[in-house]
Design an enzyme around this catalytic site. Structure first.
Site, PDB file in Angstrom:
ATOM      1  N   HIS A  36       0.835  -1.208   0.000  1.00  0.00           N
ATOM      2  CA  HIS A  36       0.000   0.000   0.000  1.00  0.00           C
ATOM      3  C   HIS A  36       0.871   1.261   0.000  1.00  0.00           C
ATOM      4  O   HIS A  36       0.592   2.227  -0.718  1.00  0.00           O
ATOM      5  CB  HIS A  36      -0.879   0.063   1.264  1.00  0.00           C
ATOM      6  CG  HIS A  36      -1.925  -0.999   1.352  1.00  0.00           C
ATOM      7  ND1 HIS A  36      -1.877  -2.004   2.284  1.00  0.00           N
ATOM      8  CD2 HIS A  36      -3.058  -1.203   0.636  1.00  0.00           C
ATOM      9  CE1 HIS A  36      -2.938  -2.776   2.143  1.00  0.00           C
ATOM     10  NE2 HIS A  36      -3.676  -2.314   1.146  1.00  0.00           N
ATOM     11  N   GLU A 148      -1.742  -3.884  -8.994  1.00  0.00           N
ATOM     12  CA  GLU A 148      -1.995  -4.915 -10.004  1.00  0.00           C
ATOM     13  C   GLU A 148      -2.213  -6.309  -9.404  1.00  0.00           C
ATOM     14  O   GLU A 148      -2.559  -7.236 -10.124  1.00  0.00           O
ATOM     15  CB  GLU A 148      -0.853  -4.959 -11.024  1.00  0.00           C
ATOM     16  CG  GLU A 148      -0.865  -3.766 -11.968  1.00  0.00           C
ATOM     17  CD  GLU A 148       0.140  -3.887 -13.104  1.00  0.00           C
ATOM     18  OE1 GLU A 148       1.129  -4.646 -12.948  1.00  0.00           O
ATOM     19  OE2 GLU A 148      -0.051  -3.226 -14.135  1.00  0.00           O
TER      20      GLU A 148
END
Length: 280
Positions: A36, A148
């Site tokens: 993150h 992704e």
């Protein structure tokens, strides 16, 4: 760094910004890890203001126990975001977001939601698109960033933006991996010692499958992946698919003009791990 719990307070601060400032949004469900934070770093490099949202969205969970068990680490999340130079953090309640009507919108994803994850998680993508759309409407970002690892989700959000006529630019961010190759995920913290030792085999198998893919035999790759994971008693393969990068349709024969990606979902006990890799 400023933290906002209400839509009104966040929007008031955004309205005070210079009109020329660019805004990047990083939607999260918290329990932040280095993956993150790498997305925050990318957003910081490309925008004047970065907003991270932390909201565990109930409408995208097809299993209630997953929602109940989703980790909450707000204090450490905020500390990590501040260290990375995040500007605004939005931490609304369910009531603030859904205003007493906690249901997902229905979207036309042009079939992207019918493949892979969609076969196993009913309604999941409508829930994801609902909260992402709401966050876009609240924050009006120039760019929004998505990892992704959830590649199917990324393609679905791009489709939602197109269908809804939104102006936000969707930016994909490469999968961030542990040193042993395991894709970083908030769920990794729930793995026991044996499961954690076994989990890197998911990525190693994808890498071996990628090499085999160069020979052009799809069934050979699929058989190899299945047989490889059957031998690991800690891992249980849910699906493995080779699909078109854009429309996510499973490949039946190879077209040299198409980009392909391998997608995998594996259970370690009751913990579900997903990964994917570009093949060509």
């Amino acid at each position: 760094m400023e933290v906002f719990k209400t839509i009104k307070s966040l929007q008031q601060s955004l309205e005070r910004l210079n009109q020329n400032k660019t805004v990047g949004l990083v939607p999260t469900m918290g329990a932040l890890h280095e993956g993150h934070l790498s997305i925050i770093d990318k957003a910081k490099n490309e925008n004047d203001i970065v907003i991270a949202s932390i909201f565990v969205n109930p409408t995208q969970f097809d299993k209630k126990e997953d929602l109940i068990h989703y980790p909450s680490t707000l204090e450490s999340d905020l500390e990590a975001l501040e260290k990375r130079g995040c500007d605004f953090v939005f931490t609304p309640t369910i009531e603030e977001i859904y205003q007493g009507n906690t249901v997902a919108e229905s979207f036309d994803f042009k079939g992207l939601d019918k493949e892979m994850e969609g076969k196993f998680r009913t309604g999941h993508f409508n829930g994801v698109a609902t909260i992402v759309k709401k966050l876009f409407m609240i924050t009006s970002p120039n760019k929004a960033y998505f990892g992704e690892k959830d590649f199917q989700q990324l393609q679905i959000i791009k489709q939602m933006v197109k269908t809804e006529g939104l102006t936000v630019n969707i930016i994909p961010v490469e999968i961030y991996r542990e040193i042993d190759g395991l894709a970083m995920s908030s769920r990794n913290t729930r793995l026991n010692e044996e499961q954690r030792k076994a989990a890197p085999e998911i990525y190693q198998t994808l890498l071996k499958g990628k090499k085999l893919f160069q020979q052009g035999d799809l069934e050979k790759v699929k058989s190899f992946v299945k047989n490889e994971l059957i031998q690991n008693k800690e891992l249980d393969l849910e699906y493995f698919e080779i699909a078109d990068n854009e429309n996510l349709k499973p490949a039946t024969e190879l077209d040299p003009t198409v980009s392909y990606r391998a997608f995998i979902a594996v259970f370690a006990g009751d913990i579900r791990l997903i990964d994917n890799i570009a093949l060509n």
